[in-house]
Scaffold this active site. Structure first.
Site, PDB file in Angstrom:
ATOM      1  N   HIS A  46     -85.089  73.813 -42.606  1.00  0.00           N
ATOM      2  CA  HIS A  46     -84.142  73.961 -41.493  1.00  0.00           C
ATOM      3  C   HIS A  46     -84.876  73.933 -40.148  1.00  0.00           C
ATOM      4  O   HIS A  46     -84.415  74.519 -39.166  1.00  0.00           O
ATOM      5  CB  HIS A  46     -83.319  75.246 -41.627  1.00  0.00           C
ATOM      6  CG  HIS A  46     -82.698  75.420 -42.970  1.00  0.00           C
ATOM      7  ND1 HIS A  46     -81.563  74.750 -43.370  1.00  0.00           N
ATOM      8  CD2 HIS A  46     -83.089  76.169 -44.032  1.00  0.00           C
ATOM      9  CE1 HIS A  46     -81.263  75.080 -44.610  1.00  0.00           C
ATOM     10  NE2 HIS A  46     -82.171  75.933 -45.044  1.00  0.00           N
ATOM     11  N   SER A  48     -96.572  52.223 -23.972  1.00  0.00           N
ATOM     12  CA  SER A  48     -95.465  52.396 -23.039  1.00  0.00           C
ATOM     13  C   SER A  48     -95.721  51.519 -21.831  1.00  0.00           C
ATOM     14  O   SER A  48     -96.866  51.330 -21.415  1.00  0.00           O
ATOM     15  CB  SER A  48     -95.358  53.865 -22.611  1.00  0.00           C
ATOM     16  OG  SER A  48     -94.498  54.002 -21.501  1.00  0.00           O
ATOM     17  N   GLN A  91     -63.531  32.808 -63.895  1.00  0.00           N
ATOM     18  CA  GLN A  91     -64.281  31.619 -63.481  1.00  0.00           C
ATOM     19  C   GLN A  91     -65.679  32.008 -63.023  1.00  0.00           C
ATOM     20  O   GLN A  91     -66.635  31.252 -63.205  1.00  0.00           O
ATOM     21  CB  GLN A  91     -63.555  30.885 -62.347  1.00  0.00           C
ATOM     22  CG  GLN A  91     -64.245  29.600 -61.932  1.00  0.00           C
ATOM     23  CD  GLN A  91     -63.479  28.848 -60.859  1.00  0.00           C
ATOM     24  OE1 GLN A  91     -63.843  28.906 -59.697  1.00  0.00           O
ATOM     25  NE2 GLN A  91     -62.419  28.157 -61.247  1.00  0.00           N
TER      26      GLN A  91
END
Length: 461
Positions: free
Chosen positions: A169, A293, A245
């Site tokens: 968590h 960046s 088919q």
């Protein structure tokens, strides 16, 4: 402004082509047409070899030359089929005419009428798709998948003894090892890989509505079910005796669901590794000349894993759609599957691209042992679980009178950080046996990893 020259619309055929080009050998229009030519020629040779309708087996040299039409299939053949389809407006009929031209070139006009004999287009198509999908999965996708698993296994073994604070968590939790966590992913991927490897690639060969009606009228004495089964299995496929088919595509749905499942396990890996990079557990190895960046020179972005995430999502979306729609066909046939199946290569392509990025990303990360050790040392409260569990055992064995060990540890640790000295002092004051007390005093977060290292052995069997 002047228009651009023709451009690829899909990034798989543009920017990312080098990573997925192997799939084009099978899951392209050319790959499909080559498979169709193979099925048509194999059926023709099957009929002659079994002396059907007065035919006799071809001379070995002629048979070899006819099979060479498939072996040598190239750009000129791709172009010729396209020319024929421009007239026929029917892809399989164009392939049939192409085969007839090859028969004429080999002076085999006497068996030309056995081309496409008793077949509906789907008899050729379903076998061709089964062959190309099988070859693409087994020859391209699975090897890439296995390379990722192999690298994860290697790192799991390398890091099996590296203690790491777990997070349940998003909160500090019972420590584990990085190797054990990677081994969990390896185990998951191996299970789904085995399921993918167990895929049955089915094929039908039973005429316009799956009844062998035309075949039976042509030769009422022949065992057409046996013939059909023998031909389909000769291609390395599993015979499906009961169809309309079309072959019902259930095996395709099963396969795509399994690959989609594999994608989602890999997606989970990507998000976890991304998070480990974010919190410093993994550092990224800078690539010479690369820019992280456009404005922040210090950054090394986890772009490999982010790219993989996005492509896994695209792949699963397509695979889920294929699996959901291909199993439905109105009455005995509709054509919705025809255009749908042409996207199989796109679906697998996005997954293959993701595998390439994951493998590359795994090769550009390094474990930051200092960060792992620092986090463990800052979270001694995670030993609360161990202490209350030992106290419970001591109570059960009659060596403690503590009434509620969980509440006692909850009061000490919940929502707060405690250090080694505070925890040792707490243990020393507990009403438990001397041996248990000594065991707890000696315990550290880094040493509280249970059988994590030994569990890695399960991926080495």
């Amino acid at each position: 402004m002047p228009p651009l020259p023709p451009q690829p619309i899909s990034p798989l055929d543009g920017r990312y082509r080098p990573a997925v080009t192997e799939l084009g050998e099978f899951l392209s229009e050319a790959g499909l047409n080559r498979a169709r030519v193979r099925v048509e020629i194999d059926w023709l040779l099957f009929l002659t070899e079994h002396r059907m309708f007065g035919a006799t087996p071809l001379e070995p040299q002629l048979a070899t030359e006819l099979r060479a039409v498939v072996d040598d299939f190239g750009q000129a053949d791709i172009d010729r089929i396209a020319e024929l389809e421009a007239t026929t407006r029917h892809d399989v009929k164009a392939v049939e005419y192409f085969v007839r031209e090859k028969l004429a070139a080999l002076e085999l006009n006497d068996i030309a009428e056995l081309t496409h004999f008793g077949c509906t287009s789907e008899d050729i198509n379903n076998l061709s798709y089964a062959l190309t999908i099988r070859d693409a999965v087994e020859g391209v996708w699975l090897p890439a998948f296995e390379r990722v698993i192999a690298e994860l296994r290697r790192q799991a073994v390398e890091y099996r003894d590296e203690p790491m604070l777990a997070h349940t968590h998003g909160q500090p939790a019972t420590p584990t090892t990085m190797g054990k966590e990677l081994a969990v992913t390896v185990h998951r991927l191996e299970r789904v890989k085995a399921q993918i490897e167990d895929t049955e690639f089915l094929g039908k060969f039973s005429g316009a509505t799956g009844t062998f009606a035309a075949d039976l009228v042509a030769d009422p004495t022949a065992d057409w079910q046996r013939i059909s089964r023998e031909f389909v299995t000769s291609l390395g496929l599993v015979w499906n005796p009961l169809t309309t088919q079309i072959e019902s595509h259930d095996w395709q749905a099963e396969l795509y669901n399994r690959i989609s499942h594999a994608n989602r396990i890999l997606h989970n890996l990507c998000t976890d590794v991304w998070t480990y990079i974010s919190i410093g557990y993994f550092t990224q190895i800078p690539v010479a000349g690369a820019t992280g960046s456009s404005t922040m020179p210090h950054k090394v972005n986890p772009i490999r894993f982010e790219n993989a995430e996005a492509n896994l999502e695209l792949s699963s979306a397509l695979l889920d759609s294929l699996a959901a729609t291909l199993v439905t066909s109105r009455l005995q046939r509709d054509l919705t599957d025809s255009t749908t199946q042409r996207n199989i290569g796109v679906a697998l392509g996005h997954s293959l691209l993701a595998l390439d990025n994951i493998l590359g990303g795994l090769g550009q990360i390094s474990l930051n042992r200092d960060a792992l050790a620092r986090d463990l040392d800052e979270n001694w409260e995670v030993l609360g679980e161990a202490i209350q569990t030992v106290v419970r055992a001591e109570i059960t064995e009659g060596r403690s009178q503590i009434s509620d060990p969980y509440a006692l540890l909850k009061e000490l640790t919940r929502g707060r950080r405690i250090g080694q000295a505070e925890l040792v002092a707490f243990v020393e004051g507990l009403d438990i046996g001397a041996e248990a007390k000594a065991r707890l005093v000696a315990l550290t977060p880094a040493g509280y990893t249970g059988l994590a290292s030994a569990l890695v052995d399960h991926i080495l069997d």
